[in-house]
Design a protein around this motif. Structure first.
Motif, PDB file in Angstrom:
ATOM      1  N   ASN A 160       0.837  -1.192   0.000  1.00 52.05           N
ATOM      2  CA  ASN A 160       0.000   0.000   0.000  1.00 52.05           C
ATOM      3  C   ASN A 160       0.876   1.248   0.000  1.00 52.05           C
ATOM      4  O   ASN A 160       1.807   1.364   0.815  1.00 52.05           O
ATOM      5  CB  ASN A 160      -0.913   0.028   1.231  1.00 52.05           C
ATOM      6  CG  ASN A 160      -2.026  -0.989   1.158  1.00 52.05           C
ATOM      7  OD1 ASN A 160      -2.180  -1.694   0.160  1.00 52.05           O
ATOM      8  ND2 ASN A 160      -2.806  -1.091   2.219  1.00 52.05           N
ATOM      9  N   ILE A 197       1.272   3.702   3.515  1.00 51.76           N
ATOM     10  CA  ILE A 197       1.793   3.272   4.813  1.00 51.76           C
ATOM     11  C   ILE A 197       3.248   3.711   4.918  1.00 51.76           C
ATOM     12  O   ILE A 197       3.907   4.009   3.916  1.00 51.76           O
ATOM     13  CB  ILE A 197       1.694   1.744   5.014  1.00 51.76           C
ATOM     14  CG1 ILE A 197       2.572   1.004   3.990  1.00 51.76           C
ATOM     15  CG2 ILE A 197       0.254   1.274   4.938  1.00 51.76           C
ATOM     16  CD1 ILE A 197       2.705  -0.483   4.250  1.00 51.76           C
ATOM     17  N   THR A 222       6.788   2.200   6.863  1.00 49.96           N
ATOM     18  CA  THR A 222       7.322   1.059   7.601  1.00 49.96           C
ATOM     19  C   THR A 222       8.823   0.957   7.391  1.00 49.96           C
ATOM     20  O   THR A 222       9.361   1.450   6.387  1.00 49.96           O
ATOM     21  CB  THR A 222       6.646  -0.246   7.142  1.00 49.96           C
ATOM     22  OG1 THR A 222       7.161  -1.347   7.910  1.00 49.96           O
ATOM     23  CG2 THR A 222       6.887  -0.516   5.671  1.00 49.96           C
ATOM     24  N   SER A 250      -1.028  -5.575   7.060  1.00 45.23           N
ATOM     25  CA  SER A 250      -0.201  -4.368   6.975  1.00 45.23           C
ATOM     26  C   SER A 250      -0.284  -3.663   5.628  1.00 45.23           C
ATOM     27  O   SER A 250       0.200  -2.532   5.493  1.00 45.23           O
ATOM     28  CB  SER A 250       1.269  -4.740   7.241  1.00 45.23           C
ATOM     29  OG  SER A 250       1.780  -5.511   6.149  1.00 45.23           O
ATOM     30  N   TRP A 291       5.484   0.245  11.837  1.00 47.16           N
ATOM     31  CA  TRP A 291       4.497   0.289  10.752  1.00 47.16           C
ATOM     32  C   TRP A 291       3.397   1.269  11.133  1.00 47.16           C
ATOM     33  O   TRP A 291       2.887   1.227  12.249  1.00 47.16           O
ATOM     34  CB  TRP A 291       3.899  -1.104  10.526  1.00 47.16           C
ATOM     35  CG  TRP A 291       2.723  -1.128   9.594  1.00 47.16           C
ATOM     36  CD1 TRP A 291       2.761  -1.152   8.220  1.00 47.16           C
ATOM     37  CD2 TRP A 291       1.341  -1.149   9.950  1.00 47.16           C
ATOM     38  NE1 TRP A 291       1.479  -1.172   7.713  1.00 47.16           N
ATOM     39  CE2 TRP A 291       0.586  -1.170   8.745  1.00 47.16           C
ATOM     40  CE3 TRP A 291       0.655  -1.142  11.162  1.00 47.16           C
ATOM     41  CZ2 TRP A 291      -0.798  -1.189   8.736  1.00 47.16           C
ATOM     42  CZ3 TRP A 291      -0.733  -1.143  11.160  1.00 47.16           C
ATOM     43  CH2 TRP A 291      -1.446  -1.184   9.953  1.00 47.16           C
ATOM     44  N   ASP A 333      -0.165   3.047   9.410  1.00 49.70           N
ATOM     45  CA  ASP A 333      -1.144   3.246   8.343  1.00 49.70           C
ATOM     46  C   ASP A 333      -1.495   4.732   8.356  1.00 49.70           C
ATOM     47  O   ASP A 333      -2.263   5.201   9.188  1.00 49.70           O
ATOM     48  CB  ASP A 333      -2.390   2.387   8.618  1.00 49.70           C
ATOM     49  CG  ASP A 333      -3.489   2.605   7.601  1.00 49.70           C
ATOM     50  OD1 ASP A 333      -3.241   3.269   6.575  1.00 49.70           O
ATOM     51  OD2 ASP A 333      -4.608   2.111   7.834  1.00 49.70           O
TER      52      ASP A 333
END
Length: 223
Positions: free
Chosen positions: A105, A108, A110, A161, A203, A205
């Motif tokens: 995605n 996000i 990370t 995730s 992580w 979002d």
């Protein structure tokens, strides 16, 4: 192995910022979110990247170009209207080929090492699952002995995730148009065809201004 970055979302919860800037180009730590993915994928040895886009998508193409400055080659899959996650990937399959590919995605942040995904998968999908964030306490799926299953009563859940390895066969029988990815996952899980792993690093979002600030803090702390 190719990789696909999903960059077609509108980011409605981050208006007014996303009225003029596509969400994957929103900056965290001074750098567009999508750029972190390109750098991480390139560092892990991925050289062929597919990016889908819809809302303000030309800005993404103008900013990233052909990918050469990141050491990768980028192909774009423009969508006239958002096709949701499943429909967007399905549309891009001709660019992704017949082998399993990584999908991530674009909204996000990370520090996950994508090199861990450069290996064959036994089933139709391999999902990277994170600890449940405060905004999604119920989680999505259960990870048991390396296999991902749908939620079970009293079982510890984890959150998808937005990072996975998918095989094109996962989309067998699908038709063009907008559709979600989760039902395909659940169908494959019921057949024992989805493996998984627990993401141990950071992580976020980045769906709201508060979570963007969280990513900023983590990025600054890592420098």
């Amino acid at each position: 192995m190719k990789a696909m970055i999903l960059a077609a979302g509108k980011g409605e919860r981050m208006r007014p910022l996303t009225l003029t800037t596509p969400k994957p180009l929103v900056r965290a730590g001074g750098v567009p979110l999508i750029e972190y993915h390109l750098r991480a994928l390139a560092a892990a040895g991925f050289t062929e990247i597919v990016i889908n886009h819809a809302w303000l998508g030309q800005q993404i193409e103008d900013y990233l170009g052909d990918g050469s400055r990141y050491g990768v080659s980028i192909q774009y899959s423009p969508e006239g209207e958002p096709l949701e996650t499943g429909g967007g990937i399905f549309r891009a399959l001709p660019l992704l080929g017949d082998e399993a590919f990584v999908v991530v995605n674009g909204d996000i942040w990370t520090d996950y090492d994508f090199n861990a995904l450069r290996r064959p998968i036994a089933g139709l999908a391999h999902l990277v699952l994170a600890d449940n964030p405060a905004h999604h306490p119920a989680g999505d799926f259960v990870l048991v002995d390396g296999q991902v299953r749908d939620g079970q009563p009293d079982a510890k859940t984890l959150t998808y995730s937005g990072i996975a390895v998918l095989h094109p066969t996962l989309f067998e029988g699908c038709t063009a148009g907008a559709f979600k990815l989760a039902p395909l996952f659940r169908k494959a899980m019921a057949a024992g065809q989805v493996s998984g792993e627990h993401l141990g690093g950071h992580w976020v979002d980045v769906g709201t201004y508060e979570r963007l600030a969280e990513a900023d803090t983590l990025i600054e702390a890592s420098r």
